[in-house]
Write a protein that holds these residues in place. Structure first.
Motif, short mmCIF file in Angstrom:
data_model
loop_
_atom_site.label_atom_id
_atom_site.label_comp_id
_atom_site.label_asym_id
_atom_site.label_seq_id
_atom_site.Cartn_x
_atom_site.Cartn_y
_atom_site.Cartn_z
N UNK A 14 -50.68 66.31 34.30
CA UNK A 14 -51.62 65.22 34.57
C UNK A 14 -53.02 65.47 34.02
N UNK A 15 -53.14 66.41 33.08
CA UNK A 15 -54.43 66.67 32.45
C UNK A 15 -54.66 65.64 31.34
N UNK A 16 -55.80 64.99 31.40
CA UNK A 16 -56.10 63.95 30.42
C UNK A 16 -56.89 64.54 29.26
N UNK A 17 -56.52 64.17 28.05
CA UNK A 17 -57.26 64.59 26.87
C UNK A 17 -56.99 63.57 25.77
N UNK A 18 -57.69 63.69 24.69
CA UNK A 18 -57.45 62.84 23.52
C UNK A 18 -57.66 63.66 22.26
N UNK A 19 -57.16 63.14 21.15
CA UNK A 19 -57.28 63.81 19.86
C UNK A 19 -57.74 62.79 18.84
N UNK A 20 -58.85 63.11 18.15
CA UNK A 20 -59.31 62.27 17.04
C UNK A 20 -58.64 62.74 15.75
N UNK A 21 -58.11 61.80 14.99
CA UNK A 21 -57.46 62.10 13.72
C UNK A 21 -58.27 61.44 12.61
N UNK A 22 -58.91 62.28 11.78
CA UNK A 22 -59.80 61.76 10.74
C UNK A 22 -59.07 61.46 9.44
N UNK A 23 -58.05 62.25 9.11
CA UNK A 23 -57.32 62.05 7.86
C UNK A 23 -55.98 62.76 7.94
N UNK A 24 -55.02 62.27 7.17
CA UNK A 24 -53.71 62.89 7.06
C UNK A 24 -53.38 62.93 5.56
N UNK A 25 -53.16 64.12 5.03
CA UNK A 25 -52.84 64.21 3.61
C UNK A 25 -51.81 65.31 3.38
N UNK A 26 -51.42 65.47 2.13
CA UNK A 26 -50.36 66.43 1.80
C UNK A 26 -50.55 66.91 0.38
N UNK A 27 -50.00 68.10 0.11
CA UNK A 27 -50.00 68.62 -1.26
C UNK A 27 -48.80 68.06 -2.00
#
Length: 336
Positions: free
Chosen positions: A144-157
């Motif tokens: 029940x621990x609340x948190x969030x994650x900001x995702x700025x970019x998703x890339x790949x080689x």
């Protein structure tokens, strides 16, 4: 700052997101825009998980890396414990069957480092084992621990890797850990750095370097001995660096060191009882001079055991661990 400004020409960026596969994520379009300063927010609740699935303009091939730039709202250890990654291929027969499923806190394929352009952010990198063109980030609450994650970019080689690694393995020995790996080809390769960790949460440290062949289309085999490995579980990986300074990490190899202590048997002239000392869990076989098995036993966790050899005829025998090949010689005294 544009996301592309921090990307090499050998990388591509995810450019769209899947509406039907993005849940409890605020502003998902900001994870696939041109600005590293903007981000989507993945926020799970006690009522359900949050997901963000993004799509690349072309497939990422096996051996390449997927990379997410994230910023957690809570401690990294807490957040990673509730997050997982999956990859998908829209060209697969069933596009909703994941190509890879990885828990961020335990998968040996995942590496988390500081983002060089912003120390407040993290880069989550993983190696593709199968081709994909979608990455899905899933976050759940923990106790029940609340948190969030900001995702700025998703890339790949996407460019060919400087080294095509075909095998990486380790083996515990009496003198430490023997590591070996093979390459099928090398291009502008500089060196391998061998790294070890006592746990995946603690991070890796360098053990030494092995020079690459550099440029070759032939198979090459490399070896490295870790003589400092204490008894217990260890994790190993290779950091391969090319001539431009670009680095690629291998999958992680986990193994137990210190298990191959010598196998001893005394007295060397036994009448009734043979005292045996060796690695716990060893599967022992007593062989006569013709190599025929005449008795069997296992060593329990104490690593010491007494074997009753009173029923054996007099003669020379060999005590052998079936799993390691370690052996010890003894003589059974004949009846008088």
């Amino acid at each position: 700052m544009a996301a592309s400004s921090g990307m090499a020409q050998s990388q591509i960026q995810a450019r769209s997101y899947q509406t039907n596969r993005t849940v409890r994520t605020t502003a998902p379009e900001l994870a696939v825009d041109d600005l590293i300063s903007t981000s989507a927010t993945v926020a799970p609740t006690v009522l359900g998980t949050a997901t963000l699935r993004v799509t690349f303009p072309k497939p990422v091939q096996p051996g390449q890396q997927g990379i997410l730039v994230i910023k957690p709202s809570a401690s990294l250890a807490t957040v990673l414990g509730g997050m997982s990654l999956r990859t998908y291929s829209t060209s697969a027969q069933n596009p909703d069957n994941p190509m890879q499923s990885m828990a961020m806190s335990t998968s040996p394929l995942i590496q988390v480092t500081l983002d060089p352009s912003d120390p407040g952010q993290q880069q989550v990198k993983f190696m593709a084992t199968q081709a994909f063109d979608q990455i899905e980030l899933t976050a759940t609450t923990l106790l029940n621990t609340s948190y969030s994650v900001d995702v700025s970019a998703v890339f790949a080689t996407v460019a060919p890797l400087p080294v095509q690694l075909t095998a990486f393995r380790g083996k515990a020995t009496e003198t430490g850990v023997a590591l070996s790996w093979e390459t099928a080809s090398e291009r502008n390769a500089d060196y391998f750095e061998v790294q070890r960790a006592e746990s995946l949460a603690d991070g890796f440290s360098s053990l030494g370097q092995v020079k690459c062949a550099g440029a070759s289309t032939q198979q090459h085999i490399y070896q490295f001995a870790d003589a400092t490995a204490a008894a217990g579980r260890h994790y190993y990986r290779l950091r391969q660096v090319d001539l431009t300074g670009t680095e690629i990490f291998s999958p992680v190899v986990a193994l137990e060191a210190g298990l191959l202590a010598g196998l001893t048997a005394y007295p060397t002239l036994a009448t009734h009882t043979l005292h045996v000392s060796g690695p716990a869990g060893a599967h022992l076989r007593i062989l006569d001079q013709q190599g025929k098995q005449v008795q069997a036993a296992d060593i329990v966790a104490s690593q010491q055991q007494q074997l009753d050899v009173s029923g054996l005829p007099g003669g020379v025998y060999f005590l052998r661990d079936a799993s390691t090949g370690l052996s010890a010689r003894f003589v059974k005294a004949g009846d008088r």
